[in-house]
Design a protein around this motif. Structure first.
Motif, PDB file in Angstrom:
ATOM      1  N   VAL A  70     -22.987  13.319 -14.832  1.00 21.29           N
ATOM      2  CA  VAL A  70     -23.789  13.422 -13.614  1.00 21.29           C
ATOM      3  C   VAL A  70     -24.323  14.841 -13.539  1.00 21.29           C
ATOM      4  CG1 VAL A  70     -23.725  13.412 -11.092  1.00 21.29           C
ATOM      5  CG2 VAL A  70     -22.492  11.657 -12.385  1.00 21.29           C
ATOM      6  N   ILE A  71     -25.634  14.977 -13.373  1.00 19.88           N
ATOM      7  CA  ILE A  71     -26.266  16.295 -13.394  1.00 19.88           C
ATOM      8  C   ILE A  71     -27.094  16.471 -12.131  1.00 19.88           C
ATOM      9  CG2 ILE A  71     -27.815  17.850 -14.644  1.00 19.88           C
ATOM     10  CD1 ILE A  71     -27.115  16.182 -17.178  1.00 19.88           C
ATOM     11  N   THR A  72     -26.636  17.338 -11.224  1.00 22.53           N
ATOM     12  CA  THR A  72     -27.437  17.638 -10.040  1.00 22.53           C
ATOM     13  C   THR A  72     -28.507  18.661 -10.413  1.00 22.53           C
ATOM     14  OG1 THR A  72     -26.120  19.512  -9.197  1.00 22.53           O
ATOM     15  CG2 THR A  72     -25.378  17.270  -8.622  1.00 22.53           C
ATOM     16  N   GLY A  73     -29.615  18.620  -9.704  1.00 17.64           N
ATOM     17  CA  GLY A  73     -30.727  19.495 -10.059  1.00 17.64           C
ATOM     18  C   GLY A  73     -31.306  19.149 -11.412  1.00 17.64           C
ATOM     19  N   GLY A  74     -31.170  17.892 -11.812  1.00 12.75           N
ATOM     20  CA  GLY A  74     -31.549  17.489 -13.158  1.00 12.75           C
ATOM     21  C   GLY A  74     -33.017  17.187 -13.366  1.00 12.75           C
ATOM     22  N   PHE A  87     -27.585  16.179 -23.079  1.00 11.21           N
ATOM     23  CA  PHE A  87     -26.536  15.168 -23.042  1.00 11.21           C
ATOM     24  C   PHE A  87     -27.029  13.844 -23.628  1.00 11.21           C
ATOM     25  CE2 PHE A  87     -24.202  17.998 -20.277  1.00 11.21           C
ATOM     26  CZ  PHE A  87     -22.871  17.637 -20.459  1.00 11.21           C
ATOM     27  N   VAL A  88     -28.254  13.482 -23.301  1.00  9.27           N
ATOM     28  CA  VAL A  88     -28.819  12.246 -23.853  1.00  9.27           C
ATOM     29  C   VAL A  88     -28.896  12.327 -25.378  1.00  9.27           C
ATOM     30  CG1 VAL A  88     -30.939  10.896 -24.041  1.00  9.27           C
ATOM     31  CG2 VAL A  88     -30.076  11.544 -21.790  1.00  9.27           C
ATOM     32  N   ALA A  89     -29.340  13.459 -25.888  1.00  6.88           N
ATOM     33  CA  ALA A  89     -29.442  13.629 -27.338  1.00  6.88           C
ATOM     34  C   ALA A  89     -28.073  13.529 -28.013  1.00  6.88           C
ATOM     35  CB  ALA A  89     -30.088  14.976 -27.656  1.00  6.88           C
ATOM     36  N   ALA A  90     -27.027  13.885 -27.265  1.00  6.49           N
ATOM     37  CA  ALA A  90     -25.667  13.820 -27.807  1.00  6.49           C
ATOM     38  C   ALA A  90     -25.031  12.449 -27.627  1.00  6.49           C
ATOM     39  CB  ALA A  90     -24.800  14.886 -27.152  1.00  6.49           C
ATOM     40  N   GLY A  91     -25.792  11.501 -27.057  1.00  4.35           N
ATOM     41  CA  GLY A  91     -25.301  10.135 -26.945  1.00  4.35           C
ATOM     42  C   GLY A  91     -24.618   9.791 -25.638  1.00  4.35           C
ATOM     43  N   TRP A  92     -24.733  10.663 -24.643  1.00  2.27           N
ATOM     44  CA  TRP A  92     -24.125  10.399 -23.345  1.00  2.27           C
ATOM     45  C   TRP A  92     -25.042   9.533 -22.489  1.00  2.27           C
ATOM     46  CZ3 TRP A  92     -20.048  13.526 -20.672  1.00  2.27           C
ATOM     47  CH2 TRP A  92     -19.314  14.311 -21.568  1.00  2.27           C
ATOM     48  N   ARG A  93     -24.441   8.796 -21.565  1.00  2.00           N
ATOM     49  CA  ARG A  93     -25.186   8.216 -20.460  1.00  2.00           C
ATOM     50  C   ARG A  93     -25.328   9.292 -19.386  1.00  2.00           C
ATOM     51  NH1 ARG A  93     -21.623   3.508 -18.485  1.00  2.00           N
ATOM     52  NH2 ARG A  93     -19.999   5.017 -19.018  1.00  2.00           N
ATOM     53  N   VAL A  94     -26.434   9.272 -18.652  1.00  5.02           N
ATOM     54  CA  VAL A  94     -26.707  10.359 -17.712  1.00  5.02           C
ATOM     55  C   VAL A  94     -27.217   9.815 -16.384  1.00  5.02           C
ATOM     56  CG1 VAL A  94     -28.194  12.357 -17.253  1.00  5.02           C
ATOM     57  CG2 VAL A  94     -27.163  12.065 -19.516  1.00  5.02           C
ATOM     58  N   VAL A  95     -26.695  10.394 -15.303  1.00  8.28           N
ATOM     59  CA  VAL A  95     -27.236  10.174 -13.963  1.00  8.28           C
ATOM     60  C   VAL A  95     -27.832  11.491 -13.496  1.00  8.28           C
ATOM     61  CG1 VAL A  95     -26.753   9.559 -11.574  1.00  8.28           C
ATOM     62  CG2 VAL A  95     -25.533   8.393 -13.419  1.00  8.28           C
ATOM     63  N   ILE A  96     -29.136  11.504 -13.280  1.00  4.86           N
ATOM     64  CA  ILE A  96     -29.833  12.676 -12.765  1.00  4.86           C
ATOM     65  C   ILE A  96     -29.899  12.571 -11.247  1.00  4.86           C
ATOM     66  CG2 ILE A  96     -32.057  13.878 -12.679  1.00  4.86           C
ATOM     67  CD1 ILE A  96     -32.563  12.821 -15.531  1.00  4.86           C
ATOM     68  N   ALA A  97     -29.553  13.650 -10.559  1.00  3.66           N
ATOM     69  CA  ALA A  97     -29.643  13.698  -9.104  1.00  3.66           C
ATOM     70  C   ALA A  97     -30.472  14.907  -8.695  1.00  3.66           C
ATOM     71  CB  ALA A  97     -28.254  13.774  -8.475  1.00  3.66           C
ATOM     72  N   ASP A  98     -31.380  14.714  -7.735  1.00  2.00           N
ATOM     73  CA  ASP A  98     -32.273  15.797  -7.338  1.00  2.00           C
ATOM     74  C   ASP A  98     -32.953  15.382  -6.042  1.00  2.00           C
ATOM     75  OD1 ASP A  98     -34.411  17.928  -7.457  1.00  2.00           O
ATOM     76  OD2 ASP A  98     -33.586  18.196  -9.472  1.00  2.00           O
ATOM     77  N   ILE A  99     -33.758  16.304  -5.484  1.00  6.62           N
ATOM     78  CA  ILE A  99     -34.586  15.953  -4.322  1.00  6.62           C
ATOM     79  C   ILE A  99     -36.033  15.733  -4.730  1.00  6.62           C
ATOM     80  CG2 ILE A  99     -33.103  17.115  -2.640  1.00  6.62           C
ATOM     81  CD1 ILE A  99     -35.101  19.453  -2.674  1.00  6.62           C
ATOM     82  N   SER A 115     -31.159   9.399  -9.059  1.00  7.55           N
ATOM     83  CA  SER A 115     -30.829   9.180  -7.655  1.00  7.55           C
ATOM     84  C   SER A 115     -31.274  10.376  -6.828  1.00  7.55           C
ATOM     85  CB  SER A 115     -29.314   8.996  -7.470  1.00  7.55           C
ATOM     86  OG  SER A 115     -28.860   7.820  -8.092  1.00  7.55           O
ATOM     87  N   HIS A 116     -31.817  10.088  -5.650  1.00  9.69           N
ATOM     88  CA  HIS A 116     -32.148  11.160  -4.725  1.00  9.69           C
ATOM     89  C   HIS A 116     -30.856  11.718  -4.145  1.00  9.69           C
ATOM     90  CE1 HIS A 116     -34.540  13.314  -1.668  1.00  9.69           C
ATOM     91  NE2 HIS A 116     -33.485  13.096  -0.900  1.00  9.69           N
ATOM     92  N   LEU A 117     -30.735  13.049  -4.104  1.00  9.15           N
ATOM     93  CA  LEU A 117     -29.545  13.662  -3.532  1.00  9.15           C
ATOM     94  C   LEU A 117     -29.849  15.058  -3.009  1.00  9.15           C
ATOM     95  CD1 LEU A 117     -26.471  13.630  -2.983  1.00  9.15           C
ATOM     96  CD2 LEU A 117     -26.188  14.695  -5.240  1.00  9.15           C
ATOM     97  N   SER A 167     -26.050  21.792 -11.273  1.00  7.69           N
ATOM     98  CA  SER A 167     -27.215  22.624 -11.546  1.00  7.69           C
ATOM     99  C   SER A 167     -28.151  22.731 -10.352  1.00  7.69           C
ATOM    100  CB  SER A 167     -27.981  22.065 -12.755  1.00  7.69           C
ATOM    101  OG  SER A 167     -29.056  22.895 -13.109  1.00  7.69           O
ATOM    102  N   GLY A 168     -27.885  21.964  -9.296  1.00  9.88           N
ATOM    103  CA  GLY A 168     -28.751  22.016  -8.121  1.00  9.88           C
ATOM    104  C   GLY A 168     -28.631  23.349  -7.406  1.00  9.88           C
ATOM    105  N   GLY A 169     -29.755  23.975  -7.125  1.00  9.58           N
ATOM    106  CA  GLY A 169     -29.728  25.271  -6.437  1.00  9.58           C
ATOM    107  C   GLY A 169     -31.126  25.781  -6.170  1.00  9.58           C
ATOM    108  N   ILE A 170     -31.199  26.837  -5.358  1.00  5.06           N
ATOM    109  CA  ILE A 170     -32.488  27.456  -5.038  1.00  5.06           C
ATOM    110  C   ILE A 170     -32.414  28.958  -5.285  1.00  5.06           C
ATOM    111  CG2 ILE A 170     -33.312  25.705  -3.433  1.00  5.06           C
ATOM    112  CD1 ILE A 170     -32.193  27.282  -1.142  1.00  5.06           C
ATOM    113  N   LEU A 171     -33.570  29.546  -5.590  1.00  2.27           N
ATOM    114  CA  LEU A 171     -33.674  30.960  -5.913  1.00  2.27           C
ATOM    115  C   LEU A 171     -34.001  31.785  -4.675  1.00  2.27           C
ATOM    116  CD1 LEU A 171     -35.718  30.662  -9.230  1.00  2.27           C
ATOM    117  CD2 LEU A 171     -33.251  31.005  -9.002  1.00  2.27           C
TER     118      LEU A 171
END
Length: 266
Positions: free
Chosen positions: A14-18, A30-42, A64-66, A94-98
């Motif tokens: 699961v990757i926030t800010g993805g 992660f996808v290239a390494a064969g993982w399943r991935v859930v991307i979460a972002d706004i 998913s929206h998050l 990884s979700g964050g703001i500058l």
């Protein structure tokens, strides 16, 4: 999705800010390494497009929206992920703001509140929610996103305070969850050439010459280089590593101090 090498179901990250920058690079890694991935972002449009692109290549990727600063939204998101997949092997916060350069005495408190709310509180909420489930399962890996400002003062006071606190959160959670088989680490990216960084350079809000002159390797970090380190920290190759905050900065931390010394070798 079945791992072709093992015959088992592929690991899930699961990757926030993805939907952009380091998060996007991490999702792709992660996808290239064969993982399943859930991307979460706004950023729904960008997130949907990335998920569709990667899924179109045969990978199991969903979006998913998050809003990570919304506690109930985080809990609902966690429940949804576990109801659909039954497990989470890695969480990347990884979700964050500058923040642009400002002084403590001039900084708008509303800006401070928002940065702390997303960067620190949002990471805490997601790490706590998924960490509890990982501990119950007896395994898992969490990687938080710190920064150069975790270690050195910069004129980004709210951002720096949020990222310094994340180092402590990483260490506390590593100690708390380690006995249950969960590893918690962080990466501290240096000046990374993300789309957000490029936009700030184009607007005159960052000076690339200063970055390069203070970096031992004389260049910016690339998002993929951060993603590679995150993937390593979530892999069996890092099975004995927990509680670590790893700088990935092209040598900015060491060179910026070294080059400022009162005496320099000839």
């Amino acid at each position: 999705m079945i791992d072709a090498k093992t015959g088992n179901e592929a690991s899930l990250a699961v990757i926030t800010g993805g939907a952009s920058g380091i998060g996007e690079a991490t999702a792709r890694g992660f996808v290239a390494a064969g993982w399943r991935v859930v991307i979460a972002d706004i950023n729904d449009e960008r997130g949907d497009n990335i998920a569709a692109e990667l899924a179109g290549r045969g990978s199991q990727v969903t979006y998913s929206h998050l809003d990570v600063s919304d506690e109930q939204a985080v809990l609902d998101f966690k429940q949804d992920v576990y109801s659909r997949f039954g497990r989470v092997d890695a969480l990347v916060n990884s979700g964050g703001i500058l923040q642009n350069a400002t002084r403590v005495t001039k900084m708008a408190i509303a800006d401070f509140d928002r940065i702390i709310d997303v960067n620190l509180r949002g990471t805490l909420l997601t790490a706590r929610a998924f960490g509890e489930e990982m501990a119950a399962a007896g395994s898992g890996s969490i990687v938080n996103l710190c920064s150069l400002t975790t270690f050195q003062a910069t004129p980004q006071p709210a951002y720096g305070m949020s990222k310094s606190a994340l180092k402590m959160l990483t260490e506390v959670m590593a100690a708390e969850l380690g006995p249950q088989g969960v590893r918690v680490n962080a990466v501290a990216p240096g000046y990374t050439m993300t789309p957000a960084m490029k936009q700030r350079i184009d607007r005159g809000e960052r000076d690339p010459a200063k970055v390069i002159s203070k970096s031992a390797l004389r260049r910016f970090v690339e998002p993929k280089e951060i993603a590679d380190a995150i993937l390593f920290l979530c892999s069996p190759s890092a099975s004995a590593i927990t509680g670590v905050t790893l700088p990935i900065d092209c040598g900015w931390l060491v060179y910026s101090v070294y080059s400022s010394a009162a005496a320099q070798p000839e």
